[in-house]
Structure formats: structure tokens, C-alpha cells
Design a protein around this motif. Structure first.
Motif, PDB file in Angstrom:
ATOM      1  N   GLU A   1       0.699  -1.317   0.070  1.00 33.54           N
ATOM      2  CA  GLU A   1      -0.005  -0.151   0.027  1.00 33.54           C
ATOM      3  C   GLU A   1       0.855   1.208  -0.063  1.00 33.54           C
ATOM      4  N   LYS A   2       1.970   1.249   0.766  1.00 32.27           N
ATOM      5  CA  LYS A   2       2.822   2.371   0.865  1.00 32.27           C
ATOM      6  C   LYS A   2       3.296   2.794  -0.618  1.00 32.27           C
ATOM      7  N   MET A   3       3.706   1.803  -1.449  1.00 34.53           N
ATOM      8  CA  MET A   3       3.838   2.407  -2.970  1.00 34.53           C
ATOM      9  C   MET A   3       2.942   3.179  -3.625  1.00 34.53           C
ATOM     10  N   TRP A   4       1.701   2.599  -3.235  1.00 34.30           N
ATOM     11  CA  TRP A   4       0.470   3.547  -4.237  1.00 34.30           C
ATOM     12  C   TRP A   4       0.448   4.944  -3.459  1.00 34.30           C
ATOM     13  N   LYS A   5       0.734   5.143  -2.052  1.00 34.80           N
ATOM     14  CA  LYS A   5       0.683   6.276  -1.471  1.00 34.80           C
ATOM     15  C   LYS A   5       1.747   7.406  -1.877  1.00 34.80           C
ATOM     16  N   THR A   6       2.911   6.867  -2.382  1.00 34.59           N
ATOM     17  CA  THR A   6       4.026   7.646  -2.564  1.00 34.59           C
ATOM     18  C   THR A   6       4.148   7.621  -3.772  1.00 34.59           C
ATOM     19  N   PRO A   7       3.826   9.164  -4.761  1.00 37.30           N
ATOM     20  CA  PRO A   7       3.970   9.291  -5.920  1.00 37.30           C
ATOM     21  C   PRO A   7       5.384   9.448  -6.483  1.00 37.30           C
ATOM     22  N   PRO A   8       5.710   8.770  -7.438  1.00 38.83           N
ATOM     23  CA  PRO A   8       7.059   8.716  -7.915  1.00 38.83           C
ATOM     24  C   PRO A   8       7.453   9.955  -8.478  1.00 38.83           C
TER      25      PRO A   8
ATOM     26  N   LYS B   1      12.939  12.128   1.438  1.00 38.75           N
ATOM     27  CA  LYS B   1      12.978  10.917   2.259  1.00 38.75           C
ATOM     28  C   LYS B   1      12.717   9.597   1.455  1.00 38.75           C
ATOM     29  N   GLU B   2      12.002   9.786   0.388  1.00 34.00           N
ATOM     30  CA  GLU B   2      11.597   8.586  -0.556  1.00 34.00           C
ATOM     31  C   GLU B   2      12.327   8.376  -1.676  1.00 34.00           C
ATOM     32  N   LEU B   3      13.291   9.460  -1.909  1.00 30.28           N
ATOM     33  CA  LEU B   3      14.223   9.452  -3.216  1.00 30.28           C
ATOM     34  C   LEU B   3      14.255   8.069  -3.855  1.00 30.28           C
ATOM     35  N   PHE B   4      14.738   7.295  -3.032  1.00 33.18           N
ATOM     36  CA  PHE B   4      15.052   6.045  -3.571  1.00 33.18           C
ATOM     37  C   PHE B   4      14.253   4.786  -3.027  1.00 33.18           C
ATOM     38  N   SER B   5      12.952   5.210  -3.000  1.00 33.55           N
ATOM     39  CA  SER B   5      11.867   4.167  -2.567  1.00 33.55           C
ATOM     40  C   SER B   5      11.566   3.374  -3.651  1.00 33.55           C
ATOM     41  N   GLU B   6      10.825   2.125  -3.135  1.00 35.35           N
ATOM     42  CA  GLU B   6      10.336   1.194  -4.271  1.00 35.35           C
ATOM     43  C   GLU B   6       9.203   1.886  -5.152  1.00 35.35           C
ATOM     44  N   SER B   7       8.481   2.900  -4.685  1.00 41.41           N
ATOM     45  CA  SER B   7       7.438   3.638  -5.602  1.00 41.41           C
ATOM     46  C   SER B   7       8.432   4.184  -6.874  1.00 41.41           C
ATOM     47  N   VAL B   8       9.592   4.744  -6.592  1.00 38.25           N
ATOM     48  CA  VAL B   8      10.259   5.565  -7.583  1.00 38.25           C
ATOM     49  C   VAL B   8      10.894   4.661  -8.655  1.00 38.25           C
TER      50      VAL B   8
ATOM     51  N   ALA C   1       8.720   2.351 -13.252  1.00 37.07           N
ATOM     52  CA  ALA C   1       8.750   1.678 -14.250  1.00 37.07           C
ATOM     53  C   ALA C   1       7.363   1.354 -14.848  1.00 37.07           C
ATOM     54  N   MET C   2       6.232   0.999 -13.944  1.00 35.30           N
ATOM     55  CA  MET C   2       4.960   0.738 -14.143  1.00 35.30           C
ATOM     56  C   MET C   2       4.346   1.732 -15.035  1.00 35.30           C
ATOM     57  N   THR C   3       4.607   3.140 -14.705  1.00 35.78           N
ATOM     58  CA  THR C   3       4.268   4.219 -15.366  1.00 35.78           C
ATOM     59  C   THR C   3       4.655   3.985 -16.935  1.00 35.78           C
ATOM     60  N   LEU C   4       5.911   3.593 -17.339  1.00 32.69           N
ATOM     61  CA  LEU C   4       6.373   3.233 -18.443  1.00 32.69           C
ATOM     62  C   LEU C   4       5.569   2.198 -19.239  1.00 32.69           C
ATOM     63  N   HIS C   5       5.340   1.376 -18.717  1.00 31.37           N
ATOM     64  CA  HIS C   5       4.363   0.254 -19.105  1.00 31.37           C
ATOM     65  C   HIS C   5       3.075   0.558 -19.263  1.00 31.37           C
TER      66      HIS C   5
ATOM     67  N   ASP D   1      -1.108  11.521 -14.393  1.00 27.90           N
ATOM     68  CA  ASP D   1      -1.380  12.106 -13.471  1.00 27.90           C
ATOM     69  C   ASP D   1      -1.592  10.977 -12.322  1.00 27.90           C
ATOM     70  N   ALA D   2      -2.270   9.892 -12.828  1.00 30.90           N
ATOM     71  CA  ALA D   2      -2.855   8.563 -11.903  1.00 30.90           C
ATOM     72  C   ALA D   2      -1.218   7.898 -11.762  1.00 30.90           C
ATOM     73  N   TRP D   3      -0.610   7.770 -12.487  1.00 27.81           N
ATOM     74  CA  TRP D   3       0.809   6.779 -12.354  1.00 27.81           C
ATOM     75  C   TRP D   3       1.624   7.451 -11.738  1.00 27.81           C
ATOM     76  N   LEU D   4       1.866   8.826 -11.889  1.00 34.52           N
ATOM     77  CA  LEU D   4       3.083   9.439 -11.185  1.00 34.52           C
ATOM     78  C   LEU D   4       2.791  10.228 -10.037  1.00 34.52           C
ATOM     79  N   TYR D   5       1.583  10.604 -10.040  1.00 35.92           N
ATOM     80  CA  TYR D   5       1.391  11.878  -9.032  1.00 35.92           C
ATOM     81  C   TYR D   5       0.212  11.298  -7.874  1.00 35.92           C
ATOM     82  N   GLY D   6      -0.646  10.491  -8.333  1.00 35.01           N
ATOM     83  CA  GLY D   6      -1.823   9.896  -7.661  1.00 35.01           C
ATOM     84  C   GLY D   6      -1.438   9.163  -6.320  1.00 35.01           C
TER      85      GLY D   6
END
Length: 484
Positions: A391-398, A404-411, A416-420, A469-474
Motif C-alpha cells: 500500500e505504501k507504494m501507491w501512497k508515494t507518488p514517484p 526521504k523517499e528518493l530511492f523508494s520502491e515507488s520511484v 517502471a509501471m508508469t512506462l509500461h 496524473d494517475a501513475w506519477l502523482y496519484g
């Protein structure tokens, strides 16, 4: 960018004598035509250069008021005494009328500075070296600063992102790290917005190897010391510079007319050699996806120091922790770091908020490489992460992760999911045209997310705000992408 070692998961110059040719780089990294010198006049007001580059995440990183075109770094390091002496020449162009300007330098003691050949005064403000030339620097004019320094180099402490920079090792040293590291061994404008070319001369005791970026320029020995020369002629971000000193198994060759230079720590097992030997094979595949390889040399360095638990895309020659290869020849991490040669190195971020442009592309390149090697498809990688992401990955917009989340799983993963998602939405042909065009148009420069979105819309002919907006900032899990 930085890949931390957790299986395959992401956690984390030569001094020129005689005439000096001055060359600056504009914001895209390209070199403008020389402009006539402007002479100071009594009406000019000279002011201090900014002590930071204005990055929202790291306001103190880098400096303002000038644009570096080239660094010439000459250092001598004695591992027995853990002592470094150096002279760095900075060739730059003033972008304001400057009474003083800053360079970033951690810990080391400055013994002398000249600007355009005249002695300059200086003071230290923590990690800032504040230089006052004998006369003001005029906006638009080139200048040359030469700084002599020495001392026992130390790493930078960063409670949020981990320590980076200079590390003394039993057989030498490693200078490595992100988001800053260069300032621990030479004075520098330590922010990715100011790319420059680099020449290095690294002098070490005979028997040790000193590896850095770019094309090897040979070595010469005298009186028990060996000087190793390296030259990176493509504009490079400061954190991508590296110096690794020690005992290595070195392999050299050429590939498509370019030198291949790799060094594996003596303590690393043979799987590391096997993986690094695949460098040119992986790079050749990535060329088919991203376009021509952007630099003049290939290679890799494997280090065995336990404090380095990550890999970093140091330009033209990534550095890897030996831990990546304990379970076998891990070429996925090689694909990740080599993809960064296009995205992160050649096309660099202008501010740290856009880090997903580095890590999302490099992670997606891993998926493409595993598909190419018939281990799994990029779609399977996407589906697996979409179904199992915490859930944390979806709460952290890449696209806006915060420092503090510069190298997080979301980034990494959501990037990568945004590109796909973009690939699914616009189709394969258009997607790979977008990727190749992005690498070509932004080569040797810096880039932003807004520019990538604009390019994707231009090539696809589609309005993509809702997707990004959804994949990068949501902050909620997006719906599965569909063909537009």
C-alpha cells in the motif's frame, strides 16, 4: 540510479599547460559558441554567487552564478596514511556579475587558490568553499580557478539516504555515492544541473589500480608511484564521477572501436567476472531499444567493501557491490546500470524531484532484458507488481516522492509501471519511438518530467495528462491501463 543489493529487488584531469580553451555548457549540456569578453565597468555591481543550486529537495546542494564546462582533477592518494593531496582546475563561465562564488568541498584543507592566474582569498562555511577573486567576474566571461588542497578525506553523512563519498579501504579507497559524493575528493559544483567534462590524473602506490570514468589514457610510474589517466569528454553530472583504488582483476578489450575496461575486486567470486563480461552484450541489446550507446567507453567495476551494498551508474563504467553476484552471474543489475547510461547519465535530471526519469527507465530496462533473455515478459513483471505492490507504494507518488523517499520502491517500481502503462496506452511502435526520441533529443543534457510528458503527447498525438496524473502523482492504485 542506485540499486541496493537485495537479490533482484530494489531497495534502495589532466592539467592543461599553456593556453587554456574555455568552454561553458548551457542548461542542456551543449557548448555555446564563444562570446566576446565583456570588460568590467564602474557601473557594474558585483554580488555573491548563490550557495545552492535552488533544488527544492536539497537547497544547499550545488551553487549558482556560474556554469562549469570542464574539470581537470589531479589527486595523489596514499592508502597507508589515508591522505589525499590534489589540484583541481575549474573552467567555467560566469552567469552573473560575481564578487564571490562557491564550490562544494568536504573536510579537506585548501592551501592555495588562483582565479585567472591571480591569487584569490577564500573562507570555509561548513561544506562550502567561498572564493573571492582579485577582481569581479563579469557575466558572460569565462574564468579558470585552480584550487590546491589536502587532508584525510571523509564520507558525507546523510541520515536519510545513507553515507556517500570517500571511503578508505584496506587496499585503497572508493569514492562513490548519490545524491552527492564528488565534493569529498575535489572541489565541485555538486548538483546534477551543472554538467561538465572531466579529466582525471590519479596517482597511487605502485601495484594498485586506480579506475575512474571515461576513456583510459594510460599510466606512468616513477619513484614508486603510478599515475592513471582517465578522460570523460561527454558532459557528466558530478555524482556520476568515481575513483576506485585497489587490487583488481582487470580485463581490457575494444567493442565497436571503443575501449572496454573492467575491474573486479580480488575478493569477488568468478560470477562477478562472468556478469561484467556481458556488459557489451547487454549494451548492444539496449541500443536496439534506446538508440546508440551514448559514450566513448564501456566497462564496470566490482568492489567488495561491505559498506557498498548497491550499484551506481557511474558514467561509462558502473560500480557494483560484489554482493550482487554471490548467487551467480546477475545480468539484470548490469542491464539496470547500463540503461542508466542513456537515462540518468546522458539524459540527466535537472532537479532531484524528477528521479523517476532515471530509476523508472532503468527498472523497466531490467524487465525488457529479462524478456529478451526469455526469463519473463515485461507484462508479467508489471502484472506481478500491480497485484502485489504494498500500500505504501501507491501512497508515494514517484513523480513527487519527497527527499526521504528518493530511492523508494515507488520511484523504481511504480516509475517502471508508469512506462509500461504508457506502452499499453499508445502501443509498442509509438512507445519505443517515444523512448528513442527522448534519448536522442535530450542527449548530453538535463530533462524534466513535464518535458517527457510533452514529448510523449507530441509523438503519440494523444492527450496523456490523465495517465501520468494517475501513475506519477496519484496516491491511490490506478486502474489497469488500456489502449487509447
Amino acid at each position: 540510479m542506485r540499486v541496493r543489493r537485495r537479490g533482484l529487488r530494489i531497495g534502495s584531469a589532466l592539467l592543461v599547460t599553456g593556453a587554456l580553451v574555455l568552454s561553458g555548457c548551457d542548461s542542456t549540456g551543449s557548448r555555446p559558441a564563444p562570446s566576446p569578453s565583456v570588460s568590467p565597468t564602474p557601473s557594474r555591481t558585483f554580488t555573491a554567487g548563490a550557495p545552492g543550486a535552488g533544488d527544492a529537495y536539497f537547497p544547499s546542494y550545488g551553487n549558482g552564478g556560474y556554469d562549469v564546462g570542464r574539470y581537470v582533477v589531479k589527486v595523489r592518494y596514499d592508502p597507508a596514511k589515508d591522505r589525499l593531496t590534489g589540484t583541481t582546475t575549474v573552467q567555467a563561465t560566469a552567469t552573473a556579475d560575481l564578487s564571490t562564488f562557491n564550490l562544494d568541498l568536504v573536510g579537506l584543507t585548501v592551501s592555495a587558490i588562483t582565479v585567472d592566474g591571480a591569487p584569490a582569498t577564500h573562507r570555509r562555511e561548513r561544506n562550502e568553499l567561498v572564493i573571492k577573486p582579485a577582481s569581479g567576474l563579469v557575466n558572460g566571461n569565462g574564468f579558470v580557478a585552480e584550487i590546491a588542497y589536502e587532508g584525510v578525506p571523509k564520507p558525507l553523512k546523510n541520515e536519510t539516504l545513507g553515507d556517500g563519498g570517500f571511503l578508505h579501504t584496506p587496499d585503497g579507497a572508493i569514492a562513490l555515492g548519490q545524491p552527492e559524493s564528488a565534493s569529498t575528493w575535489f572541489p565541485v559544483n555538486d548538483h546534477p544541473s551543472d554538467k561538465a567534462t572531466y579529466d582525471f590524473e590519479i596517482t597511487v602506490p605502485d601495484g594498485l589500480t586506480a579506475v575512474s570514468n571515461g576513456v583510459p589514457g594510460g599510466k606512468a610510474s616513477t619513484a614508486g608511484w603510478t599515475t592513471w589517466k582517465w578522460s570523460e569528454k561527454s558532459p557528466m553530472v558530478s555524482y556520476l564521477s568515481t575513483m576506485v583504488i585497489g587490487e583488481f582483476r582487470v580485463t581490457t578489450s575494444t567493442h565497436r572501436g571503443k575501449p572496454v575496461y573492467s575491474a573486479v575486486a580480488i575478493a569477488a567470486n568468478g560470477s562477478a567476472d562472468s556478469a561484467i563480461a556481458e556488459t557489451t552484450k547487454v549494451a548492444d541489446y539496449l541500443e536496439t531499444v534506446f538508440g546508440p550507446y551514448p559514450f566513448d567507453a564501456y566497462g564496470g567495476v566490482v568492489v567488495s567493501d561491505s559498506r557498498i551494498s548497491y550499484a551506481l551508474e557511474t558514467q561509462s563504467r558502473p560500480v557494483y557491490s560484489a554482493g550482487f553476484f554471490r548467487q551467480g552471474s546477475n545480468t539484470a543489475v548490469v542491464a539496470h546500470e547500463l540503461a542508466h547510461q542513456w537515462f540518468g547519465d546522458s539524459v540527466s535530471l535537472g532537479t532531484w524531484e524528477d528521479i523517476w526519469l532515471n530509476e523508472g527507465f532503468a527498472t523497466y530496462a531490467e524487465w525488457l532484458w529479462t524478456e529478451h533473455t526469455r526469463n519473463s515478459t515485461a507484462k508479467e513483471a508489471f502484472d506481478n507488481r500491480y497485484a502485489r505492490a504494498p500500500e505504501k507504494m501507491w501512497k508515494t507518488p514517484p513523480g513527487k516522492p519527497g527527499a526521504k523517499e528518493l530511492f523508494s520502491e515507488s520511484v523504481y517500481q511504480r516509475g517502471a509501471m508508469t512506462l509500461h502503462a504508457l506502452r499499453v496506452s499508445v502501443g509498442d511502435k509509438t512507445f519505443f519511438e517515444i523512448v528513442k526520441t527522448w534519448a536522442a533529443e535530450k542527449r548530453n543534457g538535463t530533462a524534466t518530467t513535464a518535458e517527457f510528458v510533452a514529448l510523449a503527447e507530441r509523438i503519440s498525438g494523444k492527450q496523456l495528462d490523465q495517465l501520468f496524473d494517475a501513475w506519477l502523482y496519484g496516491t491511490k492504485k490506478p486502474a489497469l491501463p488500456k489502449r487509447l
